[in-house]
Write a protein that holds these residues in place. Structure first.
Motif, PDB file in Angstrom:
ATOM      1  N   ALA A   1      -3.488   0.778  -3.871  1.00  0.00           N
ATOM      2  CA  ALA A   1      -2.928   2.137  -3.851  1.00  0.00           C
ATOM      3  C   ALA A   1      -3.697   3.059  -4.788  1.00  0.00           C
ATOM      4  CB  ALA A   1      -1.464   2.089  -4.239  1.00  0.00           C
TER       5      ALA A   1
ATOM      6  N   GLN B   1       0.818  -1.222   0.000  1.00  0.00           N
ATOM      7  CA  GLN B   1       0.000   0.000   0.000  1.00  0.00           C
ATOM      8  C   GLN B   1       0.850   1.271   0.000  1.00  0.00           C
ATOM      9  OE1 GLN B   1      -3.078  -0.364   2.974  1.00  0.00           O
ATOM     10  NE2 GLN B   1      -3.603   1.805   2.924  1.00  0.00           N
TER      11      GLN B   1
ATOM     12  N   GLY C   1      -2.370  -1.800  -7.541  1.00  0.00           N
ATOM     13  CA  GLY C   1      -1.277  -1.614  -6.603  1.00  0.00           C
ATOM     14  C   GLY C   1      -0.108  -2.479  -7.008  1.00  0.00           C
TER      15      GLY C   1
ATOM     16  N   ARG D   1      -3.624  -2.754   1.258  1.00  0.00           N
ATOM     17  CA  ARG D   1      -4.791  -2.369   0.444  1.00  0.00           C
ATOM     18  C   ARG D   1      -4.346  -1.705  -0.866  1.00  0.00           C
ATOM     19  NH1 ARG D   1      -8.537  -0.614   5.680  1.00  0.00           N
ATOM     20  NH2 ARG D   1      -8.794  -2.785   6.319  1.00  0.00           N
TER      21      ARG D   1
END
Lengths: 191, 191
Positions: free
Chosen positions: B82, B17, B149, B80
């Motif tokens: 990005a 993240q 991400g 999580r």
């Protein structure tokens, strides 16, 4: 660069019909589809490969070509596709195929471009007739037909004119023009 | 080779993240979508780019993750996405988006892989809530959210076991396994 493949992955509708495509090449394109994402990994898509001249000649009349070119009924003999991949939904696996067909077809046609080929995704299909011709059982729903061949036409991507007309058109030199919206008009916001 | 990109274009659900994604990178992915084929060339898809940490934090709770992993509620803080690209249908242009979203998303996620990133196409979205959070007007229909991400998980494609179970699963080392049908089971006939 992927961008080059994407840029050259246009809808080609005129081909060198004499350049045939080996079944193995078509299998490789199906393998790219196979390895693409599938919603809930259900993998409900199946494929039928058509590459013999005899069978291609039977498939051709069931397809509709280039709706916006009203005075053109499709490629003439000699410029017709050298192969088809029929994209099928297996009703024994799913009843809704989500975006699987789009994901798979994009992999396929990008793969075709990488091999020096080109394709056209055809949605206007006389499905009942095609199912009969190719002996496709009612277990399978014909979703799309991807026509393939070695392109002999030039396709140019250009910016949408101020009148906003998105219809593709063909000029006197038979170059096919595709007006695309600009990126700034597609991204509604950045946060 | 395109096949390498397709092979690595898996659904990644855990990311680093802290590796943020520049808006320019996300615009480049939208440009790949823009240059992809569109049914009747209508180009009805629009995009919203979300890359700031603050906005990403608001988007995250509206998304559903990995339906088959019942004991996993989604990536933890630190893993999580990005960035997100929200795929929208512009109802002022069309009411049916055909396979455009699939074609465009495949271009986008392949482009992400080429850039060393990875994505996950999310269909389970609390759409009304997300529209409110991102101030998306009712002109636009939220079709999918592509989470992006730098992946921190390994995803392995393997052959479907004889029991035919297509559910992906995660082993004790947190490696994500995706059973894929074999090519011979996808091509129903060659003609």
């Amino acid at each position: 660069m992927l961008k080059d493949l994407v840029l050259h992955n246009r809808s080609y509708r005129r081909f060198d019909q004499s350049t045939r495509i080996a079944p193995e090449t078509l299998r490789e394109l199906c393998d790219l589809a196979r390895l693409s994402s599938s919603g809930r990994n259900a993998q409900p898509l199946k494929y039928m490969i058509v590459s013999s001249q005899e069978e291609c000649a039977k498939v051709y009349p069931t397809l509709g070509w280039a709706g916006y070119l009203k005075e053109w009924n499709g490629p003439e003999e000699g410029e017709r596709p050298a192969a088809y991949i029929v994209i099928l939904g297996d009703t024994a696996i799913a009843s809704n195929y989500g975006i699987d067909a789009g994901l798979s077809i994009q992999s396929m046609t990008l793969g075709a471009v990488e091999k020096g080929l080109g394709g056209c995704i055809i949605q206007t299909v006389r499905r009942e007739e095609l199912a009969k011709i190719l002996d496709i059982s009612s277990q399978f729903e014909i979703l799309y037909v991807v026509a393939l061949g070695k392109p002999v036409e030039e396709v140019v991507v250009e910016t949408l004119k101020p009148d906003g007309d998105i219809k593709y058109w063909r000029d006197e030199q038979h170059v096919h023009h595709v007006p695309k919206r600009e990126l700034k008009d597609l991204i509604i916001a950045e946060k």
